[in-house]
Motif scaffolding. Structure first.
Motif, short mmCIF file in Angstrom:
data_model
loop_
_atom_site.label_atom_id
_atom_site.label_comp_id
_atom_site.label_asym_id
_atom_site.label_seq_id
_atom_site.Cartn_x
_atom_site.Cartn_y
_atom_site.Cartn_z
N ALA A 1 0.83 -1.21 0.00
CA ALA A 1 0.00 0.00 0.00
C ALA A 1 0.86 1.25 0.00
O ALA A 1 0.43 2.30 -0.47
CB ALA A 1 -0.93 0.02 1.22
N ASN A 2 2.07 1.13 0.53
CA ASN A 2 2.95 2.30 0.60
C ASN A 2 3.74 2.55 -0.68
O ASN A 2 4.48 3.53 -0.77
CB ASN A 2 3.94 2.16 1.77
CG ASN A 2 3.23 1.99 3.09
OD1 ASN A 2 3.52 1.08 3.86
ND2 ASN A 2 2.28 2.86 3.37
N GLY A 3 3.57 1.69 -1.68
CA GLY A 3 4.39 1.76 -2.89
C GLY A 3 3.95 2.80 -3.90
O GLY A 3 4.65 3.05 -4.89
N GLY A 4 2.80 3.42 -3.71
CA GLY A 4 2.32 4.41 -4.67
C GLY A 4 0.83 4.61 -4.50
O GLY A 4 0.21 4.09 -3.55
N PHE A 5 0.25 5.38 -5.41
CA PHE A 5 -1.20 5.63 -5.37
C PHE A 5 -1.66 5.70 -6.82
O PHE A 5 -1.09 6.45 -7.62
CB PHE A 5 -1.47 6.94 -4.63
CG PHE A 5 -2.93 7.22 -4.41
CD1 PHE A 5 -3.72 6.33 -3.67
CD2 PHE A 5 -3.53 8.35 -4.92
CE1 PHE A 5 -5.07 6.59 -3.45
CE2 PHE A 5 -4.88 8.62 -4.70
CZ PHE A 5 -5.64 7.73 -3.97
N VAL A 6 -2.65 4.89 -7.15
CA VAL A 6 -2.99 4.69 -8.56
C VAL A 6 -4.46 5.00 -8.82
O VAL A 6 -5.35 4.45 -8.18
CB VAL A 6 -2.72 3.20 -8.96
CG1 VAL A 6 -2.95 3.01 -10.46
CG2 VAL A 6 -1.32 2.76 -8.56
N ILE A 7 -4.69 5.88 -9.79
CA ILE A 7 -6.06 6.15 -10.25
C ILE A 7 -6.02 6.23 -11.77
O ILE A 7 -5.15 6.89 -12.34
CB ILE A 7 -6.61 7.49 -9.70
CG1 ILE A 7 -6.58 7.52 -8.17
CG2 ILE A 7 -8.06 7.71 -10.17
CD1 ILE A 7 -7.05 8.86 -7.57
N ASP A 8 -6.98 5.56 -12.41
CA ASP A 8 -7.11 5.62 -13.87
C ASP A 8 -5.79 5.37 -14.60
O ASP A 8 -5.45 6.08 -15.57
CB ASP A 8 -7.66 6.99 -14.30
CG ASP A 8 -9.15 7.11 -13.96
OD1 ASP A 8 -9.78 6.09 -13.63
OD2 ASP A 8 -9.67 8.24 -14.02
N GLY A 9 -5.07 4.36 -14.18
CA GLY A 9 -3.85 3.97 -14.88
C GLY A 9 -2.66 4.88 -14.64
O GLY A 9 -1.60 4.68 -15.23
N LEU A 10 -2.80 5.88 -13.77
CA LEU A 10 -1.69 6.79 -13.46
C LEU A 10 -1.20 6.50 -12.05
O LEU A 10 -1.98 6.55 -11.08
CB LEU A 10 -2.16 8.24 -13.59
CG LEU A 10 -1.22 9.34 -13.10
CD1 LEU A 10 0.12 9.32 -13.86
CD2 LEU A 10 -1.86 10.73 -13.26
#
Ligand code: DA2
Length: 301
Positions: A91-100
């Motif tokens: 969960a700490n590796g990034g934040f993803v919405i709509d393929g970004l």
């Protein structure tokens, strides 16, 4: 800790009336805890002197993985890297919405190399990436609720990362301040329960939270925005009950969060109990081991 805000409340008529829950398909990124050990301390749960059992961590993690698969969700895996024992907390590796994918930039040197490793995975797997300038710990501190991002600060992600997050995704970002070091990431104190989107767009967006984990300003914001939220008791928060994953119907939670389990049932959710006691020694639970991969509108349905 104040007890003023911690008593579980009865659901309002509106909350109980909306008790038909809809399961949504999810796509998750996980990492096998092959190198799991507690060898340093960067949160109050980590005690290197206490022995850890990597085989037990692997077995418990496997149950979480298999539960997602049995519920029909997609699980992708990133290879664990020796010497990065916290990589299991994807969960700490990034934040993803709509393929970004907005990359993580970790607060502590011990986890810093994970940032580029996750970015490489996102690139190799067809995601567009936004390199972070500001310190942030991804979905540990950023939660998408409807079309708004709730963003935590106080211990790990900075306020400046909240601004950067808003610029990257062009969404409303609501900053919330955590005050209790045990709840150092937002996903230890808030659980997003309802489907983000349905055929008619954003449907319902409700949360459960631990009021005592926040400062007064943040509690005010949460109370105003989420009048039907489930307020979780300190005793459930203290066993990482809120560190859970919901698909809108099934909510994977710690078996120790018995009060929260009952509250979820009352509201028409289906609690699924998954024990990650070994991974709690590193200061993480179910949600920490789960990064949601939102590729686009189609995949969220
Ligand atoms: C729910 N939480 C806290 C997470 N999202 N991640 C767990 C990170 C654990 C790691 N040892 C650390 O302290 O960074």
């Amino acid at each position: 800790m104040s007890t003023q805000h911690t008593a579980p409340t009865a659901p309002t008529a509106q909350a109980t009336a909306a008790a038909t829950r809809i399961q949504q398909h999810r796509s998750y990124l996980m990492c096998r805890p092959e190198h799991f050990v507690v060898s340093y301390t960067i949160n109050p749960w980590m005690e290197p002197a206490k022995p850890t059992d990597t085989a037990k961590a692997l077995a418990q993690w496997q149950v979480l993985h298999d539960t997602y698969v049995a519920l029909g969700h997609d699980v992708h895996l990133i290879d664990p890297i020796p010497g990065l024992p916290d990589m299991v907390y994807t969960a700490n590796g990034g934040f993803v919405i709509d393929g970004l994918a907005y990359g993580a930039k970790f607060r502590f040197a011990e986890r810093a190399p994970e940032g580029p490793a996750f970015m490489e995975w996102f690139r190799d797997n067809g995601f567009e990436v936004a390199e972070p300038v500001e310190v942030n710990e991804g979905e540990g501190d950023f939660l998408l609720v409807g079309d708004t991002i709730l963003a935590g600060t106080g211990f790990r992600s900075t306020g400046d990362s909240h601004r950067e997050l808003g610029e990257v995704f062009g969404k409303e970002v609501v900053s919330l301040t955590l005050t209790d070091p045990r709840f150092y990431h937002l996903d230890t104190a808030i659980s997003v329960l309802d489907p983000v989107e349905g055929p008619g767009g954003v449907e319902r967006a409700n949360i459960a939270y631990l009021p005592a984990a926040f400062d007064a300003r943040s509690r005010g914001i949460l109370a105003e925005r989420f009048p039907d939220a489930i307020l979780v008791a300190d005793s459930d928060g203290a066993v990482f009950g809120l560190n859970s994953a919901s698909d809108g119907l099934n909510v994977l939670i710690s078996p120790r969060a018995t009060g929260f389990e009952a509250q979820l049932r009352e509201r028409g959710y289906h609690p699924v109990l998954v024990d990650l006691s070994e991974l709690l020694l590193g200061g993480g639970g179910i949600k920490c081991c789960t990064l949601e991969l939102r590729r686009g509108q189609e995949e969220n349905r």
